[in-house]
Write a protein that holds these residues in place. Structure first.
Motif, PDB file in Angstrom:
ATOM      1  N   THR A 187      19.150   0.207  -8.320  1.00 11.05           N
ATOM      2  CA  THR A 187      18.163  -0.800  -8.701  1.00 11.05           C
ATOM      3  C   THR A 187      16.878  -0.551  -7.927  1.00 11.05           C
ATOM      4  N   VAL A 188      15.896  -1.388  -8.152  1.00  3.88           N
ATOM      5  CA  VAL A 188      14.593  -1.204  -7.522  1.00  3.88           C
ATOM      6  C   VAL A 188      14.638  -1.454  -6.003  1.00  3.88           C
ATOM      7  N   VAL A 189      15.593  -2.232  -5.511  1.00  4.36           N
ATOM      8  CA  VAL A 189      15.819  -2.395  -4.071  1.00  4.36           C
ATOM      9  C   VAL A 189      17.280  -2.036  -3.802  1.00  4.36           C
ATOM     10  N   ARG A 207       9.482  -7.364  -4.837  1.00  5.66           N
ATOM     11  CA  ARG A 207       9.493  -8.534  -3.953  1.00  5.66           C
ATOM     12  C   ARG A 207      10.615  -9.505  -4.343  1.00  5.66           C
ATOM     13  N   THR A 208      10.765  -9.777  -5.636  1.00  6.45           N
ATOM     14  CA  THR A 208      11.806 -10.693  -6.106  1.00  6.45           C
ATOM     15  C   THR A 208      13.192 -10.178  -5.745  1.00  6.45           C
ATOM     16  N   SER A 209      13.416  -8.895  -5.954  1.00  2.00           N
ATOM     17  CA  SER A 209      14.712  -8.301  -5.651  1.00  2.00           C
ATOM     18  C   SER A 209      15.008  -8.344  -4.150  1.00  2.00           C
ATOM     19  N   ASP A 227       6.217  -1.881  -9.854  1.00  5.32           N
ATOM     20  CA  ASP A 227       6.235  -3.311 -10.183  1.00  5.32           C
ATOM     21  C   ASP A 227       6.470  -4.091  -8.886  1.00  5.32           C
ATOM     22  N   LEU A 228       5.398  -4.418  -8.209  1.00  2.00           N
ATOM     23  CA  LEU A 228       5.499  -5.071  -6.897  1.00  2.00           C
ATOM     24  C   LEU A 228       6.186  -6.427  -6.978  1.00  2.00           C
ATOM     25  N   ARG A 260       0.821  -1.212   0.000  1.00  2.00           N
ATOM     26  CA  ARG A 260       0.000   0.000   0.000  1.00  2.00           C
ATOM     27  C   ARG A 260       0.857   1.265   0.000  1.00  2.00           C
ATOM     28  N   ARG A 261       1.898   1.263   0.807  1.00  4.11           N
ATOM     29  CA  ARG A 261       2.796   2.418   0.840  1.00  4.11           C
ATOM     30  C   ARG A 261       3.516   2.590  -0.489  1.00  4.11           C
ATOM     31  N   LEU A 262       3.952   1.479  -1.066  1.00  3.71           N
ATOM     32  CA  LEU A 262       4.645   1.552  -2.351  1.00  3.71           C
ATOM     33  C   LEU A 262       3.737   2.087  -3.447  1.00  3.71           C
TER      34      LEU A 262
END
Length: 126
Positions: free
Chosen positions: A98-100, A62-64, A57-58, A47-49
Protein backbone atom coordinates in the motif's frame (compact mmCIF):
# COMPACT_ATOMS: atom_id res chain seq x y z
CA UNK A 1 13.88 1.00 39.75
CA UNK A 2 13.27 1.53 36.05
CA UNK A 3 14.84 -1.59 34.52
CA UNK A 4 15.34 -1.91 30.77
CA UNK A 5 12.43 -3.61 29.02
CA UNK A 6 12.30 -5.19 25.56
CA UNK A 7 10.37 -3.43 22.82
CA UNK A 8 9.66 -3.87 19.13
CA UNK A 9 9.35 -1.22 16.45
CA UNK A 10 8.88 -0.71 12.74
CA UNK A 11 9.49 2.28 10.52
CA UNK A 12 6.52 3.52 8.50
CA UNK A 13 7.44 4.14 4.89
CA UNK A 14 5.53 6.17 2.32
CA UNK A 15 5.72 4.42 -1.05
CA UNK A 16 4.09 6.83 -3.51
CA UNK A 17 4.62 4.51 -6.50
CA UNK A 18 4.42 0.96 -5.21
CA UNK A 19 5.64 -0.51 -8.49
CA UNK A 20 8.96 1.35 -8.13
CA UNK A 21 9.58 0.33 -4.53
CA UNK A 22 11.07 3.70 -3.58
CA UNK A 23 10.09 5.14 -0.23
CA UNK A 24 10.49 7.93 2.30
CA UNK A 25 10.40 7.16 6.02
CA UNK A 26 7.42 8.99 7.55
CA UNK A 27 6.94 7.50 11.01
CA UNK A 28 7.69 4.89 13.64
CA UNK A 29 5.46 2.48 15.53
CA UNK A 30 6.65 1.01 18.84
CA UNK A 31 5.30 -1.70 21.15
CA UNK A 32 6.54 -2.42 24.69
CA UNK A 33 4.61 -5.29 26.26
CA UNK A 34 6.02 -4.74 29.76
CA UNK A 35 4.60 -1.20 29.86
CA UNK A 36 1.48 -2.01 27.81
CA UNK A 37 2.61 0.72 25.43
CA UNK A 38 1.70 0.91 21.75
CA UNK A 39 2.12 4.19 19.88
CA UNK A 40 3.15 5.68 16.57
CA UNK A 41 4.58 9.06 15.66
CA UNK A 42 4.72 10.70 12.25
CA UNK A 43 6.68 13.37 10.45
CA UNK A 44 5.61 13.46 6.81
CA UNK A 45 8.08 15.50 4.79
CA UNK A 46 6.02 16.50 1.75
CA UNK A 47 9.00 18.03 -0.01
CA UNK A 48 10.93 14.77 0.07
CA UNK A 49 7.91 12.84 -1.15
CA UNK A 50 7.31 15.22 -4.04
CA UNK A 51 11.00 15.06 -4.99
CA UNK A 52 10.64 11.28 -5.21
CA UNK A 53 7.26 11.32 -6.96
CA UNK A 54 5.94 14.72 -8.14
CA UNK A 55 2.47 13.19 -8.59
CA UNK A 56 2.36 11.68 -5.08
CA UNK A 57 -1.09 11.73 -3.47
CA UNK A 58 -0.09 13.48 -0.25
CA UNK A 59 -3.63 13.32 1.18
CA UNK A 60 -3.75 9.54 0.71
CA UNK A 61 -0.32 9.15 2.31
CA UNK A 62 -1.27 11.32 5.28
CA UNK A 63 -4.62 9.53 5.74
CA UNK A 64 -2.98 6.11 5.59
CA UNK A 65 -0.20 7.05 8.03
CA UNK A 66 -2.65 8.66 10.45
CA UNK A 67 -4.74 5.48 10.42
CA UNK A 68 -1.74 3.65 11.89
CA UNK A 69 -1.54 6.20 14.70
CA UNK A 70 -5.28 5.75 15.38
CA UNK A 71 -4.89 1.98 15.19
CA UNK A 72 -2.53 2.10 18.15
CA UNK A 73 -5.40 3.33 20.33
CA UNK A 74 -8.39 1.40 18.98
CA UNK A 75 -9.00 -2.00 17.37
CA UNK A 76 -8.16 -2.23 13.68
CA UNK A 77 -9.83 -4.45 11.13
CA UNK A 78 -12.47 -6.97 12.03
CA UNK A 79 -10.49 -9.72 13.76
CA UNK A 80 -12.48 -11.13 16.67
CA UNK A 81 -9.45 -11.18 18.94
CA UNK A 82 -8.26 -7.69 18.13
CA UNK A 83 -8.23 -6.30 21.64
CA UNK A 84 -4.69 -7.10 22.78
CA UNK A 85 -1.85 -4.70 22.03
CA UNK A 86 0.40 -7.50 20.75
CA UNK A 87 -2.27 -8.51 18.23
CA UNK A 88 -2.83 -4.92 17.23
CA UNK A 89 0.92 -4.35 16.75
CA UNK A 90 1.04 -7.47 14.59
CA UNK A 91 -1.82 -6.24 12.43
CA UNK A 92 -0.33 -2.75 12.07
CA UNK A 93 3.12 -4.09 11.11
CA UNK A 94 1.98 -6.87 8.78
CA UNK A 95 3.62 -6.58 5.34
CA UNK A 96 1.39 -5.00 2.72
CA UNK A 97 1.60 -3.39 -0.67
CA UNK A 98 0.00 0.00 0.00
CA UNK A 99 1.01 3.64 -0.06
CA UNK A 100 2.24 3.41 3.58
CA UNK A 101 4.11 0.24 4.49
CA UNK A 102 5.87 -0.95 7.66
CA UNK A 103 9.50 -1.99 7.60
CA UNK A 104 10.46 -5.35 9.05
CA UNK A 105 10.05 -5.39 12.84
CA UNK A 106 13.16 -4.66 14.90
CA UNK A 107 13.81 -5.09 18.63
CA UNK A 108 15.60 -3.25 21.39
CA UNK A 109 15.46 -2.41 25.08
CA UNK A 110 14.17 0.76 26.69
CA UNK A 111 13.56 2.33 30.06
CA UNK A 112 11.04 4.81 28.61
CA UNK A 113 9.08 3.74 25.51
CA UNK A 114 7.69 7.23 24.86
CA UNK A 115 11.17 8.74 24.87
CA UNK A 116 12.47 5.89 22.71
CA UNK A 117 9.68 6.56 20.19
CA UNK A 118 10.76 10.21 19.95
CA UNK A 119 14.42 9.20 19.58
CA UNK A 120 13.64 6.68 16.84
CA UNK A 121 11.55 9.26 15.00
CA UNK A 122 14.44 11.71 15.12
CA UNK A 123 17.06 9.16 14.07
CA UNK A 124 15.10 7.26 11.41
CA UNK A 125 12.66 9.81 9.97
CA UNK A 126 13.97 13.34 10.49
Amino acid sequence: MNDPKPFQYAVLRAVPRVERGEYVNVGVIIYCQADEFLAAALDINERRLLALAPDADLDAIRTSAESVVRGCHEPVGSARENTGLATRFGILTAPRSTVVQPSPVHAGVTRDPERTLAELLTRLVH
